[in-house]
Design an enzyme around this catalytic site. Structure first.
Site, PDB file in Angstrom:
ATOM      1  N   TYR A 155       0.836  -1.210   0.000  1.00 19.12           N
ATOM      2  CA  TYR A 155       0.000   0.000   0.000  1.00 19.12           C
ATOM      3  C   TYR A 155       0.872   1.262   0.000  1.00 19.12           C
ATOM      4  CZ  TYR A 155      -3.960   2.921   1.667  1.00 19.12           C
ATOM      5  OH  TYR A 155      -4.949   3.866   1.824  1.00 19.12           O
ATOM      6  N   LYS A 159       0.918   4.107  -2.863  1.00 19.82           N
ATOM      7  CA  LYS A 159       0.515   5.482  -2.524  1.00 19.82           C
ATOM      8  C   LYS A 159       1.665   6.469  -2.745  1.00 19.82           C
ATOM      9  CE  LYS A 159      -3.780   4.761  -1.305  1.00 19.82           C
ATOM     10  NZ  LYS A 159      -4.880   5.287  -2.134  1.00 19.82           N
TER      11      LYS A 159
HETATM   12  N1  CAA Z   1       5.879  -1.839  14.771  1.00 18.94           N
HETATM   13  C1  CAA Z   1       6.756  -2.831  15.059  1.00 18.94           C
HETATM   14  N2  CAA Z   1       6.395  -4.106  15.278  1.00 18.94           N
HETATM   15  C2  CAA Z   1       5.110  -4.388  15.199  1.00 18.94           C
HETATM   16  C3  CAA Z   1       4.135  -3.414  14.891  1.00 18.94           C
HETATM   17  C4  CAA Z   1       4.575  -2.103  14.672  1.00 18.94           C
HETATM   18  N3  CAA Z   1       3.706  -1.110  14.400  1.00 18.94           N
HETATM   19  N4  CAA Z   1       2.909  -4.005  14.863  1.00 18.94           N
HETATM   20  C5  CAA Z   1       3.122  -5.314  15.149  1.00 18.94           C
HETATM   21  N5  CAA Z   1       4.446  -5.535  15.363  1.00 18.94           N
HETATM   22  C6  CAA Z   1       5.068  -6.793  15.694  1.00 18.94           C
HETATM   23  C7  CAA Z   1       4.301  -7.456  16.854  1.00 18.94           C
HETATM   24  O1  CAA Z   1       4.788  -6.979  18.083  1.00 18.94           O
HETATM   25  C8  CAA Z   1       4.603  -8.913  16.633  1.00 18.94           C
HETATM   26  O2  CAA Z   1       5.905  -9.203  17.090  1.00 18.94           O
HETATM   27  P1  CAA Z   1       6.244 -10.661  17.681  1.00 18.94           P
HETATM   28  O3  CAA Z   1       6.001 -11.625  16.549  1.00 18.94           O
HETATM   29  O4  CAA Z   1       7.662 -10.529  18.071  1.00 18.94           O
HETATM   30  O5  CAA Z   1       5.307 -10.835  18.819  1.00 18.94           O
HETATM   31  C9  CAA Z   1       4.651  -9.040  15.098  1.00 18.94           C
HETATM   32  O6  CAA Z   1       4.929  -7.703  14.611  1.00 18.94           O
HETATM   33  C10 CAA Z   1       3.361  -9.532  14.505  1.00 18.94           C
HETATM   34  O7  CAA Z   1       2.344  -8.612  14.920  1.00 18.94           O
HETATM   35  P2  CAA Z   1       0.832  -8.933  14.713  1.00 18.94           P
HETATM   36  O8  CAA Z   1       0.471 -10.134  15.533  1.00 18.94           O
HETATM   37  O9  CAA Z   1       0.010  -7.689  14.899  1.00 18.94           O
HETATM   38  O10 CAA Z   1       0.819  -9.378  13.182  1.00 18.94           O
HETATM   39  P3  CAA Z   1      -0.428  -9.738  12.400  1.00 18.94           P
HETATM   40  O11 CAA Z   1       0.057 -10.524  11.245  1.00 18.94           O
HETATM   41  O12 CAA Z   1      -1.501 -10.280  13.239  1.00 18.94           O
HETATM   42  O13 CAA Z   1      -0.998  -8.289  11.953  1.00 18.94           O
HETATM   43  C11 CAA Z   1      -1.156  -6.383  10.638  1.00 18.94           C
HETATM   44  C12 CAA Z   1      -0.249  -7.504  11.125  1.00 18.94           C
HETATM   45  C13 CAA Z   1      -2.471  -6.932  10.093  1.00 18.94           C
HETATM   46  C14 CAA Z   1      -0.418  -5.667   9.543  1.00 18.94           C
HETATM   47  C15 CAA Z   1      -1.467  -5.457  11.813  1.00 18.94           C
HETATM   48  O14 CAA Z   1      -0.264  -5.081  12.421  1.00 18.94           O
HETATM   49  C16 CAA Z   1      -2.195  -4.204  11.378  1.00 18.94           C
HETATM   50  O15 CAA Z   1      -3.377  -4.218  11.122  1.00 18.94           O
HETATM   51  N6  CAA Z   1      -1.486  -3.058  11.320  1.00 18.94           N
HETATM   52  C17 CAA Z   1      -2.066  -1.773  10.922  1.00 18.94           C
HETATM   53  C18 CAA Z   1      -1.983  -1.585   9.448  1.00 18.94           C
HETATM   54  C19 CAA Z   1      -2.625  -0.266   9.081  1.00 18.94           C
HETATM   55  O16 CAA Z   1      -2.399   0.773   9.694  1.00 18.94           O
HETATM   56  N7  CAA Z   1      -3.433  -0.270   8.047  1.00 18.94           N
HETATM   57  C20 CAA Z   1      -4.108   0.901   7.624  1.00 18.94           C
HETATM   58  C21 CAA Z   1      -5.387   0.502   6.983  1.00 18.94           C
HETATM   59  S1  CAA Z   1      -6.400   1.920   6.638  1.00 18.94           S
HETATM   60  C22 CAA Z   1      -5.576   2.681   5.393  1.00 18.94           C
HETATM   61  O17 CAA Z   1      -4.679   2.174   4.798  1.00 18.94           O
HETATM   62  C23 CAA Z   1      -6.083   4.042   5.034  1.00 18.94           C
HETATM   63  C24 CAA Z   1      -4.977   5.014   5.062  1.00 18.94           C
HETATM   64  O18 CAA Z   1      -4.520   5.413   3.992  1.00 18.94           O
HETATM   65  C25 CAA Z   1      -4.458   5.503   6.326  1.00 18.94           C
END
Ligand code: CAA
Length: 248
Positions: A155, A159
């Site tokens: 994404y 973008k």
């Molecule tokens: N920074 C660093 N590490 C992170 C992190 C971050 N922000 N988020 C998660 N982690 C780490 C976790 O601590 C975890 O570490 P361990 O394996 O050591 O425990 C590992 O990464 C896995 O984390 P998750 O269990 O959360 O991973 P997941 O696969 O379940 O989920 C994800 C990953 C779906 C990407 C989730 O993190 C997420 O939804 N993130 C937000 C994404 C986002 O902001 N999307 C925007 C959508 S809206 C949009 O896009 C509109 C716009 O223009 C703004």
């Protein structure tokens, strides 16, 4: 009669949260507004709902990731409504996953719908804008194209690419009365943002100095401004609208 009354504005991804707010606002501004959709059932319900609210906005089917599909859609709009003067490249999707779990399909779908779509739609309306010596192209990017975001390599790439496109096209068509600009919204209260896991979303909201998600009408207000004749000296710009989440 106001010049707006003759102009046609196309909003891609019209039935989403941002698209709906943009359609309403541009309709209120006096444009003839058309939208693009992919899901017929949702589209019919949307048209009926907006009509009940006083908005006469027709939707046209098209897959923005597919050049031929966009070609058919634009031909239909031109035949039924008129030439497109204002294009809002708003359609977009997410396939969020940490990069080590991201599939080729996640990559291709996001690049196709969010970036190749911008080529497809703009390429198919730009000749007409050049001939008429007037046009507005507004690309809806994201704060996550201006910075990185965990889980959004596809994404963010799409973008960020969008604004590279804006900058070059702005230079190429500046002498033809056409402006090309990017808007980079932050986190706005849409289905796309509400689909982010609640705990993750709450942490993101904590990082927004204004202390809340943005409203769809706040983005539509900026679209309206950039679409206006008065904005003719603004081109190649990238407007951040993110509640202070990313300042640079
Ligand atoms: N920074 C660093 N590490 C992170 C992190 C971050 N922000 N988020 C998660 N982690 C780490 C976790 O601590 C975890 O570490 P361990 O394996 O050591 O425990 C590992 O990464 C896995 O984390 P998750 O269990 O959360 O991973 P997941 O696969 O379940 O989920 C994800 C990953 C779906 C990407 C989730 O993190 C997420 O939804 N993130 C937000 C994404 C986002 O902001 N999307 C925007 C959508 S809206 C949009 O896009 C509109 C716009 O223009 C703004």
């Amino acid at each position: 009669m106001d010049a707006n009354n003759k102009r046609v504005a196309l909003v891609t991804g019209a039935t989403g949260g941002l698209g709906t707010a943009m359609c309403k606002r541009l309709h209120e501004d006096g444009y003839r507004v058309v939208g693009n959709y992919r899901n017929l059932e949702k589209a019919r319900a949307w048209e009926t709902d907006l009509k009940a609210q006083g908005y006469d906005i027709h939707l046209f089917e098209g897959d923005v990731a597919d050049f031929d599909s966009v070609g058919l859609m634009i031909a239909q709009i031109e035949a039924k409504v008129g030439s497109i003067d204002i294009l809002i490249n708003n359609a977009g999707i997410t396939r969020d996953r940490p990069f080590h779990k991201m599939t080729k399909q996640d990559w291709d779908e996001v690049i196709g719908s969010n970036l190749t779509s911008v080529f497809n739609c703009t390429r198919l309306v730009i000749d007409g804008m050049r001939e008429r010596n007037y046009g507005r192209v507004i690309n809806i990017s994201s704060v996550n194209g201006q910075r990185g975001q965990f889980g959004q390599a596809n994404y963010s790439a799409a973008k960020a690419g969008m604004h590279g496109f804006t900058k070059t096209l702005a230079i190429e068509v500046a002498s033809k009365g056409i402006t090309v600009n990017t808007i980079s919204p932050g986190y706005i209260a849409t289905d796309m943002v509400m689909a982010v896991r609640e705990d993750v979303r709450n942490k993101i909201i904590e990082q927004i100095p204004v202390g809340r998600l943005g409203g769809t009408e706040e983005i539509a207000y900026l679209v309206s401004f950039l679409a206006s004749e008065k904005a003719s000296f603004i081109t190649g710009s990238n407007y951040a609208i993110n509640g202070g989440q990313h300042v640079y």
